[in-house]
Design a protein around this motif. Structure first.
Motif, PDB file in Angstrom:
ATOM      1  N   GLN A 139       0.560  -1.278   0.434  1.00  0.00           N
ATOM      2  CA  GLN A 139      -0.030   0.431  -0.069  1.00  0.00           C
ATOM      3  C   GLN A 139       1.227   0.862   0.206  1.00  0.00           C
ATOM      4  O   GLN A 139       0.704   2.073  -0.748  1.00  0.00           O
ATOM      5  CB  GLN A 139      -0.833   0.165   1.435  1.00  0.00           C
ATOM      6  N   MET A 140       1.893   1.392   0.198  1.00  0.00           N
ATOM      7  CA  MET A 140       2.502   1.859   0.777  1.00  0.00           C
ATOM      8  C   MET A 140       3.389   2.445  -0.254  1.00  0.00           C
ATOM      9  O   MET A 140       3.765   3.655  -0.712  1.00  0.00           O
ATOM     10  CB  MET A 140       3.992   1.969   2.488  1.00  0.00           C
ATOM     11  N   ASP A 141       3.270   1.610  -1.823  1.00  0.00           N
ATOM     12  CA  ASP A 141       4.135   1.695  -2.963  1.00  0.00           C
ATOM     13  C   ASP A 141       3.213   2.786  -3.459  1.00  0.00           C
ATOM     14  O   ASP A 141       4.150   3.167  -5.024  1.00  0.00           O
ATOM     15  CB  ASP A 141       5.333   0.510  -3.117  1.00  0.00           C
ATOM     16  N   GLU A 142       2.022   2.889  -3.002  1.00  0.00           N
ATOM     17  CA  GLU A 142       1.097   2.649  -4.500  1.00  0.00           C
ATOM     18  C   GLU A 142       0.642   4.244  -3.983  1.00  0.00           C
ATOM     19  O   GLU A 142       0.874   4.954  -3.096  1.00  0.00           O
ATOM     20  CB  GLU A 142      -0.260   2.561  -3.922  1.00  0.00           C
ATOM     21  N   PRO A 143       0.784   4.952  -5.562  1.00  0.00           N
ATOM     22  CA  PRO A 143       0.960   6.622  -5.321  1.00  0.00           C
ATOM     23  C   PRO A 143      -0.512   7.175  -4.625  1.00  0.00           C
ATOM     24  O   PRO A 143      -1.612   7.029  -4.231  1.00  0.00           O
ATOM     25  CB  PRO A 143       0.917   6.600  -6.770  1.00  0.00           C
ATOM     26  N   ALA A 144      -0.204   8.505  -3.818  1.00  0.00           N
ATOM     27  CA  ALA A 144      -1.581   8.834  -3.019  1.00  0.00           C
ATOM     28  C   ALA A 144      -2.096   9.511  -4.485  1.00  0.00           C
ATOM     29  O   ALA A 144      -3.502   9.070  -4.058  1.00  0.00           O
ATOM     30  CB  ALA A 144      -0.898   9.698  -2.094  1.00  0.00           C
ATOM     31  N   LEU A 145      -1.609   9.726  -5.935  1.00  0.00           N
ATOM     32  CA  LEU A 145      -2.627   9.786  -7.261  1.00  0.00           C
ATOM     33  C   LEU A 145      -2.159   9.110  -7.993  1.00  0.00           C
ATOM     34  O   LEU A 145      -1.208   9.679  -7.738  1.00  0.00           O
ATOM     35  CB  LEU A 145      -3.089  11.229  -6.587  1.00  0.00           C
ATOM     36  N   LYS A 146      -3.112   9.018  -8.731  1.00  0.00           N
ATOM     37  CA  LYS A 146      -2.265   8.402  -9.998  1.00  0.00           C
ATOM     38  C   LYS A 146      -3.491   8.186 -11.102  1.00  0.00           C
ATOM     39  O   LYS A 146      -4.483   8.044 -11.413  1.00  0.00           O
ATOM     40  CB  LYS A 146      -1.814   6.938  -9.480  1.00  0.00           C
ATOM     41  N   VAL A 147      -3.367  10.146 -11.824  1.00  0.00           N
ATOM     42  CA  VAL A 147      -4.261  10.252 -12.992  1.00  0.00           C
ATOM     43  C   VAL A 147      -3.725   9.433 -14.543  1.00  0.00           C
ATOM     44  O   VAL A 147      -2.462   9.923 -14.778  1.00  0.00           O
ATOM     45  CB  VAL A 147      -4.292  11.886 -13.348  1.00  0.00           C
ATOM     46  N   SER A 148      -3.873   8.647 -15.229  1.00  0.00           N
ATOM     47  CA  SER A 148      -3.800   7.991 -16.489  1.00  0.00           C
ATOM     48  C   SER A 148      -4.481   8.486 -17.454  1.00  0.00           C
ATOM     49  O   SER A 148      -5.871   8.465 -17.915  1.00  0.00           O
ATOM     50  CB  SER A 148      -3.464   6.666 -16.186  1.00  0.00           C
ATOM     51  N   LYS A 149      -3.833   9.366 -18.253  1.00  0.00           N
ATOM     52  CA  LYS A 149      -4.149   9.409 -19.508  1.00  0.00           C
ATOM     53  C   LYS A 149      -5.625  10.365 -19.697  1.00  0.00           C
ATOM     54  O   LYS A 149      -7.212   9.139 -20.709  1.00  0.00           O
ATOM     55  CB  LYS A 149      -4.722   8.327 -20.680  1.00  0.00           C
ATOM     56  N   LEU A 150      -6.040  11.157 -18.990  1.00  0.00           N
ATOM     57  CA  LEU A 150      -7.742  12.035 -18.484  1.00  0.00           C
ATOM     58  C   LEU A 150      -7.589  12.611 -19.252  1.00  0.00           C
ATOM     59  O   LEU A 150      -6.540  13.420 -20.126  1.00  0.00           O
ATOM     60  CB  LEU A 150      -7.053  12.400 -17.720  1.00  0.00           C
ATOM     61  N   VAL A 151      -9.023  12.918 -20.164  1.00  0.00           N
ATOM     62  CA  VAL A 151      -9.656  12.614 -21.594  1.00  0.00           C
ATOM     63  C   VAL A 151     -10.768  13.531 -21.170  1.00  0.00           C
ATOM     64  O   VAL A 151     -11.514  13.008 -20.881  1.00  0.00           O
ATOM     65  CB  VAL A 151      -9.740  12.040 -22.833  1.00  0.00           C
TER      66      VAL A 151
END
Length: 322
Positions: free
Chosen positions: A9-21
């Motif tokens: 869980q700690m390795d997961e980013p707090a926020l990850k946005v991918s290819k948002l259109v």
């Protein structure tokens, strides 16, 4: 902040946005926009007006729908009905959003109640938020009685009283006095030290440079640069700005300065010479050599390294305040 987490869980980013259109009719507001915010950092999000910052934040918070792409918060997909995720998020909007008919304490309690239903559970949280923003002497005041700086502090308390893990600050220091600005910035750093991840937008480059671990510059709905302040400065041609006080600069000397290999511009108003240089190891020595060889008398001399504003201007062609 939330309790123990395993290493995955700690390795997961707090926020990850991918290819948002995101489109508004024919206009593309977000063009395959990517964003990756690590846990525990203060992340600066910069862009000129119309760059897509507000649209990106509203899409991340599921306040706006979007055509394609994904938003993941703490490793889980964010949707309009992700109420458990939303409880872990705090938002401090640019425009102060409080109820004028409620007191400071009542306002904070109301906004906290959106996340923490039981009044008994909120009591300590509300008091901690009041103490945190230094509004103890004003807790019974209504917002109309507060100065602009104190009103901004109330706005922050309303956004963070439920002790979120991820906090969005959108221009939190607009139009406040220097004392309140310092208190707000110190408060953000304190929240971060307690474990909160912060996404910070501002038109004040010095604030961004002071508190942000990494900075993204976006324009036209896309990421155009990402890194620490020093890394961003290394991405552009802009180097130091040399300023010289002089009353006897000759046109021929000015022409020599403009001809220096790393001089981008040299301007003289009869009292002050300002030279913008590209990055180099001995720009100041080169300028001094020309002044000395021409016999130019000069007084105060300063050399200012490139600023984030120089970086922003070179990458976007705009001033941040445009």
């Amino acid at each position: 902040m939330s309790g123990d987490m395993n290493s995955q869980q700690m390795d997961e980013p707090a926020l990850k946005v991918s290819k948002l259109v995101k489109r508004y009719g024919d206009m593309v507001a977000l063009d395959h926009f990517d964003l990756d915010v690590r846990r525990g950092e203060v992340f600066g999000l910069l862009g000129p007006n119309g760059s897509g910052k507000s649209t990106a934040i509203n899409c991340i918070l599921s306040l706006l729908s979007f055509e394609s792409g994904t938003v993941r918060i703490f490793g889980r997909e964010m949707t309009p009905s992700s109420y458990d995720l939303k409880r872990r998020i705090g938002v401090v909007p640019q425009n102060v959003a409080v109820f004028n008919e409620l007191s400071v304490r009542e306002n904070i309690d109301y906004f906290c109640s959106l996340y923490v239903p039981r009044k008994a559970d909120r009591k300590d949280l509300v008091e901690q938020a009041i103490d945190f923003v230094g509004l103890g002497d004003f807790s019974s005041f209504r917002p109309g009685k507060l100065s602009g700086g104190l009103l901004r502090r109330l706005n922050i308390a309303c956004g963070i009283a439920h002790q979120p893990d991820l906090i969005f600050f959108d221009e939190p220091t607009v139009a406040v006095d220097p004392q309140s600005r310092n208190a707000i910035l110190e408060g953000i750093e304190h929240l971060n030290a307690q474990g909160a991840t912060v996404v910070y937008t501002s038109h004040y480059m010095e604030e961004v440079e002071q508190i942000c671990t990494r900075i993204m510059i976006m324009d036209h709905g896309r990421r155009i640069a990402l890194g620490t302040a020093e890394e961003l400065k290394g991405m552009v041609e802009a180097g130091e700005q040399v300023t010289v006080e002089t009353l006897d600069l000759q046109d021929s000397t000015l022409a020599q300065l403009r001809a220096l290999p790393l001089a981008q511009s040299a301007d003289y108003d009869g009292k002050e010479l300002v030279i913008h240089c590209r990055q180099g190891d001995h720009n100041l020595q080169d300028v001094l050599a020309v002044l000395e060889s021409s016999g130019t008398n000069y007084g105060h001399l300063t050399s200012r390294p490139p600023s984030l504003n120089d970086v922003f201007l070179e990458l976007t062609g705009k001033e941040l305040r445009d």
